[in-house]
Design a protein around this motif. Structure first.
Motif, PDB file in Angstrom:
ATOM      1  N   LEU A 287     -21.835  11.308   8.506  1.00  0.00           N
ATOM      2  CA  LEU A 287     -21.882  12.177   7.330  1.00  0.00           C
ATOM      3  C   LEU A 287     -23.026  11.789   6.407  1.00  0.00           C
ATOM      4  O   LEU A 287     -23.483  12.585   5.592  1.00  0.00           O
ATOM      5  N   LYS A 288     -23.458  10.528   6.532  1.00  0.00           N
ATOM      6  CA  LYS A 288     -24.564  10.070   5.705  1.00  0.00           C
ATOM      7  C   LYS A 288     -25.892  10.623   6.212  1.00  0.00           C
ATOM      8  O   LYS A 288     -26.759  10.996   5.438  1.00  0.00           O
ATOM      9  N   ILE A 289     -26.055  10.644   7.538  1.00  0.00           N
ATOM     10  CA  ILE A 289     -27.375  10.982   8.062  1.00  0.00           C
ATOM     11  C   ILE A 289     -27.528  12.458   8.425  1.00  0.00           C
ATOM     12  O   ILE A 289     -28.632  12.936   8.583  1.00  0.00           O
ATOM     13  N   TYR A 290     -26.414  13.179   8.541  1.00  0.00           N
ATOM     14  CA  TYR A 290     -26.529  14.596   8.906  1.00  0.00           C
ATOM     15  C   TYR A 290     -26.113  15.475   7.733  1.00  0.00           C
ATOM     16  O   TYR A 290     -25.236  15.109   6.954  1.00  0.00           O
TER      17      TYR A 290
ATOM     18  N   ASP B 100     -28.489   5.568  15.036  1.00  0.00           N
ATOM     19  CA  ASP B 100     -29.364   6.678  14.652  1.00  0.00           C
ATOM     20  C   ASP B 100     -28.669   8.033  14.800  1.00  0.00           C
ATOM     21  O   ASP B 100     -29.238   9.068  14.503  1.00  0.00           O
ATOM     22  N   GLY B 101     -27.404   8.010  15.315  1.00  0.00           N
ATOM     23  CA  GLY B 101     -26.618   9.232  15.389  1.00  0.00           C
ATOM     24  C   GLY B 101     -26.983  10.133  16.551  1.00  0.00           C
ATOM     25  O   GLY B 101     -26.554  11.283  16.599  1.00  0.00           O
ATOM     26  N   SER B 102     -27.718   9.605  17.530  1.00  0.00           N
ATOM     27  CA  SER B 102     -28.191  10.477  18.610  1.00  0.00           C
ATOM     28  C   SER B 102     -27.053  10.965  19.504  1.00  0.00           C
ATOM     29  O   SER B 102     -27.233  11.922  20.249  1.00  0.00           O
ATOM     30  N   ASN B 103     -25.900  10.315  19.422  1.00  0.00           N
ATOM     31  CA  ASN B 103     -24.773  10.769  20.248  1.00  0.00           C
ATOM     32  C   ASN B 103     -23.769  11.590  19.437  1.00  0.00           C
ATOM     33  O   ASN B 103     -22.736  11.989  19.947  1.00  0.00           O
ATOM     34  N   TRP B 104     -24.097  11.849  18.170  1.00  0.00           N
ATOM     35  CA  TRP B 104     -23.135  12.547  17.313  1.00  0.00           C
ATOM     36  C   TRP B 104     -23.569  13.963  17.029  1.00  0.00           C
ATOM     37  O   TRP B 104     -24.757  14.283  16.964  1.00  0.00           O
ATOM     38  N   GLU B 105     -22.554  14.773  16.821  1.00  0.00           N
ATOM     39  CA  GLU B 105     -22.807  16.134  16.396  1.00  0.00           C
ATOM     40  C   GLU B 105     -21.691  16.490  15.425  1.00  0.00           C
ATOM     41  O   GLU B 105     -20.524  16.254  15.720  1.00  0.00           O
ATOM     42  N   LEU B 106     -22.048  17.025  14.276  1.00  0.00           N
ATOM     43  CA  LEU B 106     -21.015  17.416  13.323  1.00  0.00           C
ATOM     44  C   LEU B 106     -20.540  18.821  13.651  1.00  0.00           C
ATOM     45  O   LEU B 106     -21.335  19.756  13.726  1.00  0.00           O
ATOM     46  N   LEU B 107     -19.237  18.937  13.899  1.00  0.00           N
ATOM     47  CA  LEU B 107     -18.653  20.242  14.210  1.00  0.00           C
ATOM     48  C   LEU B 107     -17.436  20.468  13.326  1.00  0.00           C
ATOM     49  O   LEU B 107     -16.689  19.527  13.043  1.00  0.00           O
ATOM     50  N   CYS B 108     -17.210  21.716  12.931  1.00  0.00           N
ATOM     51  CA  CYS B 108     -15.976  22.023  12.217  1.00  0.00           C
ATOM     52  C   CYS B 108     -14.814  21.902  13.204  1.00  0.00           C
ATOM     53  O   CYS B 108     -15.019  21.920  14.420  1.00  0.00           O
TER      54      CYS B 108
ATOM     55  N   CYS C 218     -21.196  26.896  14.321  1.00  0.00           N
ATOM     56  CA  CYS C 218     -21.068  28.136  13.552  1.00  0.00           C
ATOM     57  C   CYS C 218     -21.834  28.069  12.234  1.00  0.00           C
ATOM     58  O   CYS C 218     -21.817  29.023  11.478  1.00  0.00           O
ATOM     59  N   ALA C 219     -22.485  26.923  11.962  1.00  0.00           N
ATOM     60  CA  ALA C 219     -23.336  26.767  10.790  1.00  0.00           C
ATOM     61  C   ALA C 219     -22.585  26.879   9.467  1.00  0.00           C
ATOM     62  O   ALA C 219     -23.176  27.144   8.422  1.00  0.00           O
ATOM     63  N   ARG C 220     -21.261  26.714   9.516  1.00  0.00           N
ATOM     64  CA  ARG C 220     -20.478  26.696   8.288  1.00  0.00           C
ATOM     65  C   ARG C 220     -20.867  25.474   7.473  1.00  0.00           C
ATOM     66  O   ARG C 220     -21.071  24.393   8.034  1.00  0.00           O
ATOM     67  N   GLU C 221     -20.962  25.642   6.164  1.00  0.00           N
ATOM     68  CA  GLU C 221     -21.350  24.525   5.305  1.00  0.00           C
ATOM     69  C   GLU C 221     -20.125  23.905   4.657  1.00  0.00           C
ATOM     70  O   GLU C 221     -19.149  24.585   4.379  1.00  0.00           O
ATOM     71  N   PHE C 222     -20.209  22.621   4.423  1.00  0.00           N
ATOM     72  CA  PHE C 222     -19.067  21.893   3.878  1.00  0.00           C
ATOM     73  C   PHE C 222     -19.446  21.170   2.590  1.00  0.00           C
ATOM     74  O   PHE C 222     -20.595  20.813   2.374  1.00  0.00           O
ATOM     75  N   THR C 223     -18.413  21.004   1.772  1.00  0.00           N
ATOM     76  CA  THR C 223     -18.588  20.283   0.516  1.00  0.00           C
ATOM     77  C   THR C 223     -17.628  19.110   0.501  1.00  0.00           C
ATOM     78  O   THR C 223     -16.839  18.935   1.420  1.00  0.00           O
ATOM     79  N   ARG C 224     -17.695  18.326  -0.546  1.00  0.00           N
ATOM     80  CA  ARG C 224     -16.801  17.188  -0.683  1.00  0.00           C
ATOM     81  C   ARG C 224     -15.332  17.629  -0.586  1.00  0.00           C
ATOM     82  O   ARG C 224     -14.483  16.886  -0.115  1.00  0.00           O
ATOM     83  N   ALA C 225     -15.051  18.847  -0.996  1.00  0.00           N
ATOM     84  CA  ALA C 225     -13.662  19.340  -0.983  1.00  0.00           C
ATOM     85  C   ALA C 225     -13.212  19.753   0.409  1.00  0.00           C
ATOM     86  O   ALA C 225     -12.021  19.732   0.712  1.00  0.00           O
ATOM     87  N   THR C 226     -14.146  20.135   1.264  1.00  0.00           N
ATOM     88  CA  THR C 226     -13.760  20.666   2.579  1.00  0.00           C
ATOM     89  C   THR C 226     -14.214  19.783   3.736  1.00  0.00           C
ATOM     90  O   THR C 226     -13.967  20.104   4.895  1.00  0.00           O
ATOM     91  N   VAL C 227     -14.859  18.666   3.392  1.00  0.00           N
ATOM     92  CA  VAL C 227     -15.498  17.865   4.450  1.00  0.00           C
ATOM     93  C   VAL C 227     -14.503  17.279   5.443  1.00  0.00           C
ATOM     94  O   VAL C 227     -14.872  16.923   6.561  1.00  0.00           O
ATOM     95  N   GLN C 228     -13.227  17.244   5.064  1.00  0.00           N
ATOM     96  CA  GLN C 228     -12.261  16.699   6.037  1.00  0.00           C
ATOM     97  C   GLN C 228     -12.098  17.635   7.233  1.00  0.00           C
ATOM     98  O   GLN C 228     -11.542  17.242   8.249  1.00  0.00           O
ATOM     99  N   GLN C 229     -12.583  18.891   7.122  1.00  0.00           N
ATOM    100  CA  GLN C 229     -12.538  19.803   8.275  1.00  0.00           C
ATOM    101  C   GLN C 229     -13.777  19.679   9.153  1.00  0.00           C
ATOM    102  O   GLN C 229     -13.926  20.376  10.148  1.00  0.00           O
ATOM    103  N   LEU C 230     -14.666  18.774   8.759  1.00  0.00           N
ATOM    104  CA  LEU C 230     -15.851  18.531   9.564  1.00  0.00           C
ATOM    105  C   LEU C 230     -15.612  17.275  10.400  1.00  0.00           C
ATOM    106  O   LEU C 230     -15.218  16.235   9.871  1.00  0.00           O
ATOM    107  N   THR C 231     -15.809  17.391  11.702  1.00  0.00           N
ATOM    108  CA  THR C 231     -15.502  16.271  12.588  1.00  0.00           C
ATOM    109  C   THR C 231     -16.764  15.793  13.294  1.00  0.00           C
ATOM    110  O   THR C 231     -17.753  16.510  13.382  1.00  0.00           O
ATOM    111  N   VAL C 232     -16.684  14.574  13.782  1.00  0.00           N
ATOM    112  CA  VAL C 232     -17.814  14.009  14.513  1.00  0.00           C
ATOM    113  C   VAL C 232     -17.541  14.132  16.007  1.00  0.00           C
ATOM    114  O   VAL C 232     -16.589  13.560  16.526  1.00  0.00           O
ATOM    115  N   HIS C 233     -18.367  14.904  16.680  1.00  0.00           N
ATOM    116  CA  HIS C 233     -18.229  15.069  18.128  1.00  0.00           C
ATOM    117  C   HIS C 233     -19.210  14.141  18.838  1.00  0.00           C
ATOM    118  O   HIS C 233     -20.331  13.968  18.380  1.00  0.00           O
TER     119      HIS C 233
END
Ligand SMILES: [Zn+2]
Ligand SMILES: [Zn+2]
Length: 131
Positions: free
Chosen positions: A36-39, A73-81, A46-61
Motif C-alpha cells: 500500500l506504500k509503494i502502489y 520492490d513489490g514486483s510480485n504484488w498486485e493491488l486488487l479490490c 477495474c481501476a476502482r480508487e480507494f481511500t483510507r475509509a475503503t482501503v480494507q476492500q483493497l487486497t494484495v494479490h
C-alpha cells in the motif's frame, strides 16, 4: 483415532499452529502495508480508487500465487479490490481443475442401447461360417 486422548503432543501442536498463524498474519500485514506504500490505491483490474475509509476492500494479490514470495520492490504484488481478487482466484481454480475429469463424465450407456444387437450380429456371423 486410537485412544482419543489429548496429551501434551496435541497441546504442542495447537501451540505450533497458533504460532504459525500469528507469523503468517504478521507477515501478511507487513507486505500489505508495504504494497500500500509503494502502489497507488487503485484496483489493477477495474481501476476502482480507494481511500483510507475503503482501503480494507483493497487486497494484495501475489502474481505467481506464492504468498511467501514477497520481494520488497513489490514486483510480485498486485493491488486488487476484493471482487476482482475473487475473480482472479476462481479463474485460477478453474484452470487448475482442467486436468481432472469432470464429475459425471463417465456416463452410463444411452437408453437406446440394444442389449441383443451384438448377440444378433454374433449369431449371423456364426451362421455364415457354418458349413
Ligand atoms: Zn477491482
Ligand atoms: Zn491473490
Amino acid at each position: 483415532m486410537a485412544s482419543g486422548k489429548t496429551g501434551p503432543d496435541s497441546e504442542r501442536l495447537n501451540r505450533l499452529v497458533a504460532e504459525a498463524r500469528r507469523d503468517r498474519e504478521r507477515r501478511e500485514n507487513t507486505y500489505r502495508e508495504q504494497a500500500l506504500k509503494i502502489y497507488p490505491w487503485v484496483c489493477g483490474r477495474c481501476a476502482r480508487e480507494f481511500t483510507r475509509a475503503t482501503v480494507q476492500q483493497l487486497t494484495v494479490h501475489h502474481k505467481d500465487g506464492n504468498h511467501d514470495n514477497n520481494p520488497r520492490d513489490g514486483s510480485n504484488w498486485e493491488l486488487l479490490c476484493v471482487y476482482c481478487h475473487d475473480n482472479e482466484h476462481s479463474r485460477q481454480l478453474e484452470h487448475d481443475a482442467q486436468g481432472a475429469p469432470a464429475p459425471g463424465s463417465a456416463h452410463d450407456p444411452p437408453a437406446t442401447h440394444k442389449p441383443f444387437a451384438d448377440l444378433e450380429a454374433l449369431l449371423r456371423n456364426k451362421g455364415k461360417r457354418e458349413p
